[in-house]
Design an enzyme around this catalytic site. Structure first.
Site, PDB file in Angstrom:
ATOM      1  N   ASN A  97     -12.938  -0.091 -10.597  1.00 35.74           N
ATOM      2  CA  ASN A  97     -14.037   0.289 -11.495  1.00 35.74           C
ATOM      3  C   ASN A  97     -13.540   1.262 -12.561  1.00 35.74           C
ATOM      4  O   ASN A  97     -14.034   2.387 -12.671  1.00 35.74           O
ATOM      5  CB  ASN A  97     -15.174   0.942 -10.703  1.00 35.74           C
ATOM      6  CG  ASN A  97     -16.257  -0.040 -10.327  1.00 35.74           C
ATOM      7  OD1 ASN A  97     -16.384  -1.106 -10.919  1.00 35.74           O
ATOM      8  ND2 ASN A  97     -17.032   0.294  -9.322  1.00 35.74           N
ATOM      9  N   LYS A 114     -18.765  -5.022 -16.563  1.00 35.53           N
ATOM     10  CA  LYS A 114     -18.991  -4.551 -15.185  1.00 35.53           C
ATOM     11  C   LYS A 114     -19.753  -3.228 -15.191  1.00 35.53           C
ATOM     12  O   LYS A 114     -20.643  -2.999 -14.362  1.00 35.53           O
ATOM     13  CB  LYS A 114     -17.649  -4.381 -14.467  1.00 35.53           C
ATOM     14  CG  LYS A 114     -17.738  -3.768 -13.063  1.00 35.53           C
ATOM     15  CD  LYS A 114     -18.653  -4.559 -12.145  1.00 35.53           C
ATOM     16  CE  LYS A 114     -18.469  -4.205 -10.672  1.00 35.53           C
ATOM     17  NZ  LYS A 114     -18.578  -2.793 -10.337  1.00 35.53           N
ATOM     18  N   ARG A 170     -31.879   9.774  -9.671  1.00 35.98           N
ATOM     19  CA  ARG A 170     -30.908  10.131  -8.628  1.00 35.98           C
ATOM     20  C   ARG A 170     -30.504  11.595  -8.744  1.00 35.98           C
ATOM     21  O   ARG A 170     -30.299  12.282  -7.732  1.00 35.98           O
ATOM     22  CB  ARG A 170     -29.680   9.226  -8.717  1.00 35.98           C
ATOM     23  CG  ARG A 170     -29.974   7.768  -8.429  1.00 35.98           C
ATOM     24  CD  ARG A 170     -28.707   6.978  -8.177  1.00 35.98           C
ATOM     25  NE  ARG A 170     -28.959   5.544  -8.146  1.00 35.98           N
ATOM     26  CZ  ARG A 170     -28.072   4.646  -7.755  1.00 35.98           C
ATOM     27  NH1 ARG A 170     -26.863   5.031  -7.378  1.00 35.98           N
ATOM     28  NH2 ARG A 170     -28.373   3.358  -7.755  1.00 35.98           N
ATOM     29  N   LYS A 230     -21.696   6.887  -8.051  1.00 34.18           N
ATOM     30  CA  LYS A 230     -20.262   6.945  -8.305  1.00 34.18           C
ATOM     31  C   LYS A 230     -19.920   7.095  -9.778  1.00 34.18           C
ATOM     32  O   LYS A 230     -18.748   7.203 -10.134  1.00 34.18           O
ATOM     33  CB  LYS A 230     -19.574   5.699  -7.728  1.00 34.18           C
ATOM     34  CG  LYS A 230     -19.582   5.662  -6.205  1.00 34.18           C
ATOM     35  CD  LYS A 230     -18.742   4.517  -5.674  1.00 34.18           C
ATOM     36  CE  LYS A 230     -18.671   4.565  -4.153  1.00 34.18           C
ATOM     37  NZ  LYS A 230     -17.847   3.441  -3.598  1.00 34.18           N
ATOM     38  N   GLU A 287     -27.956  -2.533 -12.365  1.00 35.91           N
ATOM     39  CA  GLU A 287     -28.152  -2.365 -10.925  1.00 35.91           C
ATOM     40  C   GLU A 287     -28.917  -1.072 -10.625  1.00 35.91           C
ATOM     41  O   GLU A 287     -29.822  -1.056  -9.776  1.00 35.91           O
ATOM     42  CB  GLU A 287     -26.784  -2.354 -10.242  1.00 35.91           C
ATOM     43  CG  GLU A 287     -26.780  -2.152  -8.751  1.00 35.91           C
ATOM     44  CD  GLU A 287     -25.364  -2.042  -8.214  1.00 35.91           C
ATOM     45  OE1 GLU A 287     -25.119  -1.118  -7.416  1.00 35.91           O
ATOM     46  OE2 GLU A 287     -24.501  -2.861  -8.608  1.00 35.91           O
ATOM     47  N   HIS A 295     -23.300  -4.067 -15.916  1.00 28.98           N
ATOM     48  CA  HIS A 295     -23.831  -4.658 -14.683  1.00 28.98           C
ATOM     49  C   HIS A 295     -24.286  -3.557 -13.742  1.00 28.98           C
ATOM     50  O   HIS A 295     -25.395  -3.604 -13.192  1.00 28.98           O
ATOM     51  CB  HIS A 295     -22.768  -5.524 -13.997  1.00 28.98           C
ATOM     52  CG  HIS A 295     -23.059  -5.816 -12.542  1.00 28.98           C
ATOM     53  ND1 HIS A 295     -22.820  -4.891 -11.545  1.00 28.98           N
ATOM     54  CD2 HIS A 295     -23.576  -6.907 -11.923  1.00 28.98           C
ATOM     55  CE1 HIS A 295     -23.172  -5.399 -10.389  1.00 28.98           C
ATOM     56  NE2 HIS A 295     -23.638  -6.622 -10.584  1.00 28.98           N
ATOM     57  N   ASN A 296     -23.439  -2.546 -13.551  1.00 23.77           N
ATOM     58  CA  ASN A 296     -23.791  -1.468 -12.633  1.00 23.77           C
ATOM     59  C   ASN A 296     -24.967  -0.655 -13.149  1.00 23.77           C
ATOM     60  O   ASN A 296     -25.800  -0.176 -12.366  1.00 23.77           O
ATOM     61  CB  ASN A 296     -22.583  -0.558 -12.404  1.00 23.77           C
ATOM     62  CG  ASN A 296     -21.556  -1.182 -11.489  1.00 23.77           C
ATOM     63  OD1 ASN A 296     -21.517  -2.399 -11.324  1.00 23.77           O
ATOM     64  ND2 ASN A 296     -20.698  -0.369 -10.905  1.00 23.77           N
ATOM     65  N   ASN A 306       0.847  -1.187   0.000  1.00 22.79           N
ATOM     66  CA  ASN A 306       0.000   0.000   0.000  1.00 22.79           C
ATOM     67  C   ASN A 306       0.884   1.239   0.000  1.00 22.79           C
ATOM     68  O   ASN A 306       1.944   1.255   0.642  1.00 22.79           O
ATOM     69  CB  ASN A 306      -0.920   0.005   1.234  1.00 22.79           C
ATOM     70  CG  ASN A 306      -2.112   0.918   1.059  1.00 22.79           C
ATOM     71  OD1 ASN A 306      -3.084   0.570   0.383  1.00 22.79           O
ATOM     72  ND2 ASN A 306      -2.056   2.101   1.660  1.00 22.79           N
ATOM     73  N   SER A 362     -17.577  -7.529  -8.791  1.00 25.19           N
ATOM     74  CA  SER A 362     -18.827  -7.038  -8.203  1.00 25.19           C
ATOM     75  C   SER A 362     -19.185  -7.843  -6.965  1.00 25.19           C
ATOM     76  O   SER A 362     -18.959  -9.044  -6.903  1.00 25.19           O
ATOM     77  CB  SER A 362     -19.968  -7.133  -9.217  1.00 25.19           C
ATOM     78  OG  SER A 362     -21.178  -6.688  -8.642  1.00 25.19           O
ATOM     79  N   GLY A 380     -19.234  -5.846  -3.725  1.00 23.50           N
ATOM     80  CA  GLY A 380     -18.893  -5.029  -2.571  1.00 23.50           C
ATOM     81  C   GLY A 380     -17.867  -5.710  -1.688  1.00 23.50           C
ATOM     82  O   GLY A 380     -17.221  -6.686  -2.065  1.00 23.50           O
TER      83      GLY A 380
END
Length: 467
Positions: free
Chosen positions: A100, A180, A285, A258, A187, A183-184, A33, A126, A128
């Site tokens: 992402n 992905k 949103r 996001k 979602e 997919h989101n 890190n 995916s 979380g």
């Protein structure tokens, strides 16, 4: 010196959980890190992990070909890590971006790495933090050599449904991050449709939260069985930890995002694909964040409610309507994937994609089994045209119309429900009003039009002249 199987760079919540998941499945894992203290603390808490205090040390401690998974914030942080790694890697080393990232960035990065003799993979993940720890859905893409080298790890750590891993090779360059992204987007549509259903049942059915929780639990025991329906039932029975109310009643009606839903909508516009259910969810949103203006508008603008009869079977009506709208939303999402595959020369396996969505990810749902089965037919052009889903629409369409009508009569905003019904009606229509649009375009801009009785393009010089 011990050589490690794989390294994870970036050990915030997702990176740490992914590293621990890999460790649980028998692979040796090295972590690094940028803020050293974070990595040191993770290793103290989880002594099975290896620690690298620098990228040079990380490279030195990995088995060749090196396999490195990056789990950092999308955008410039990914490029910053890659720029450092480029100076240290050997030929055929593999770097996987599991964040992402935007798919066009992934395409660019893979090309740059390939020119230098390295392998760069974009990988959608995916589920979380819980998915990362216990088994996510994984969407890897890139050179097949790189995928083959890292596949045993991905298969081991992914979620499993009916003994099958929720991880499948998607294709070349940015296809994994594209899947992905879609997919989101799906979602977003799912969440908005469920939220609209909740409001209809709350405001028109006059159910309290305990009753609503029981209704959604019932939905989850039947065709709507899914993760998002399950958590909706749990949310509705959760008590506020700071007071005596139900927590849902204390949450402000402003939803964040996001950006992946917005990316999906922009991509659909670029490709000319109607994903109106998803896009309306994004817009829902956006308007939710204008709360101060909405409060002012409520005191100024009339509501003009039409009090139509509310059926006693409203709960069952919403259940059928929600299922129909979800089918339409998924049909739009997979249609976008098909158009993207044509544009980018990807050979996407839609059956495999539907299967990997069944576990680990946020949109996991029972009916994805039927979606996977539908895409066994390589000639299927749209999910709605599969016999199973055509029958679903035959059984549920009247319910969808009734729910949309009720929401309009009573002034309940249902943008995604309404978009789903409008899409369905347009999709099955051979007499759209767009002939008028094309006539207008020819009238003011000589853009030409096509005729129903002969081939070719025509322009009319004297519109309005009937002499």
């Amino acid at each position: 010196m011990q050589k490690f199987d794989v390294a994870v760079i970036g050990v915030a919540v997702m990176g740490k959980n992914l590293a621990l998941n890999i460790l649980d499945h028998g692979f040796s894992v090295l972590i690094y890190n940028r803020t050293t203290e974070v990595a040191v603390n993770v290793v103290k808490e989880n002594p099975g992990l290896g620690l690298a205090l620098s990228l040079e040390e990380l490279i030195d401690k990995l088995e060749k070909p090196r396999k490195i998974i990056i789990m950092v914030k999308a955008g410039s942080p990914v490029d910053a890590v890659l720029n450092q790694l480029t100076l240290l890697l050997d030929q055929n080393d593999i770097v996987v971006d599991a964040g992402n990232s935007y798919y066009l960035d992934t395409i660019r990065r893979e090309k740059e790495y390939a020119e230098k003799g390295f392998h760069f993979m974009g990988m959608g993940v995916s589920g979380g933090e819980e998915g990362a720890r216990r088994g996510p859905a994984i969407m890897p893409s890139g050179h097949i050599y790189a995928y083959t080298a890292i596949e045993p790890i991905l298969t081991a750590i992914s979620a499993k449904v009916d003994g099958e891993a929720c991880s499948s090779y998607i294709g070349e360059n940015g296809s994994g991050h594209y899947v992905k992204m879609v997919h989101n987007g799906i979602e977003y549509g799912d969440m908005e449709l469920i939220a609209e259903s909740y409001q209809i049942l709350r405001d028109l059915g006059h159910h309290n939260n305990a009753e609503l929780s029981a209704i959604f639990s019932g939905y989850n025991s039947r065709a709507l069985d899914s993760y998002l329906i399950e958590i909706t039932a749990n949310i509705l029975k959760t008590k506020d930890d700071l007071g005596d109310s139900d927590l849902i009643d204390m949450i402000l009606d402003t939803a964040g995002q996001k950006g992946t839903g917005l990316w999906t909508s922009k991509e659909a516009l670029d490709l000319g694909v109607d994903i109106s259910v998803i896009t309306s969810a994004v817009f829902a949103r956006l308007i939710s964040t204008d709360r101060k203006i909405r409060i002012s508008a409520e005191n100024i603008l009339p509501s003009s409610i039409i009090k139509a009869p509310i059926p006693a079977y409203l709960d069952a009506l919403v259940e059928k309507s929600l299922y129909a709208a979800k089918v339409i939303s998924y049909a739009q999402g997979f249609d976008l994937l098909k158009k993207a595959a044509q544009t980018n020369n990807w050979n996407l396996n839609y059956e495999a994609i539907a299967k990997l969505f069944r576990g680990g990810c946020i949109i996991r749902a029972k009916f994805l089994n039927q979606i996977a089965s539908a895409f066994k037919d390589p000639k299927l052009t749209n999910l709605l045209l599969d016999p199973y889903f055509t029958q679903i629409m035959n059984d549920s369409l009247i319910a969808l119309r009734e729910v949309v009508a009720l929401s309009i009569y009573y002034g309940i905003p249902t943008p995604s429900y309404t978009a789903a019904l409008s899409y369905y009606d347009a999709f099955r229509s051979t007499s759209l009003s767009t002939n008028m649009i094309q006539a207008q375009r020819d009238y003011f801009g000589a853009h030409t039009y096509q005729r129903i009785d002969r081939d070719g393009f025509f322009h009319f010089e004297t519109w309005g002249d009937h002499e």
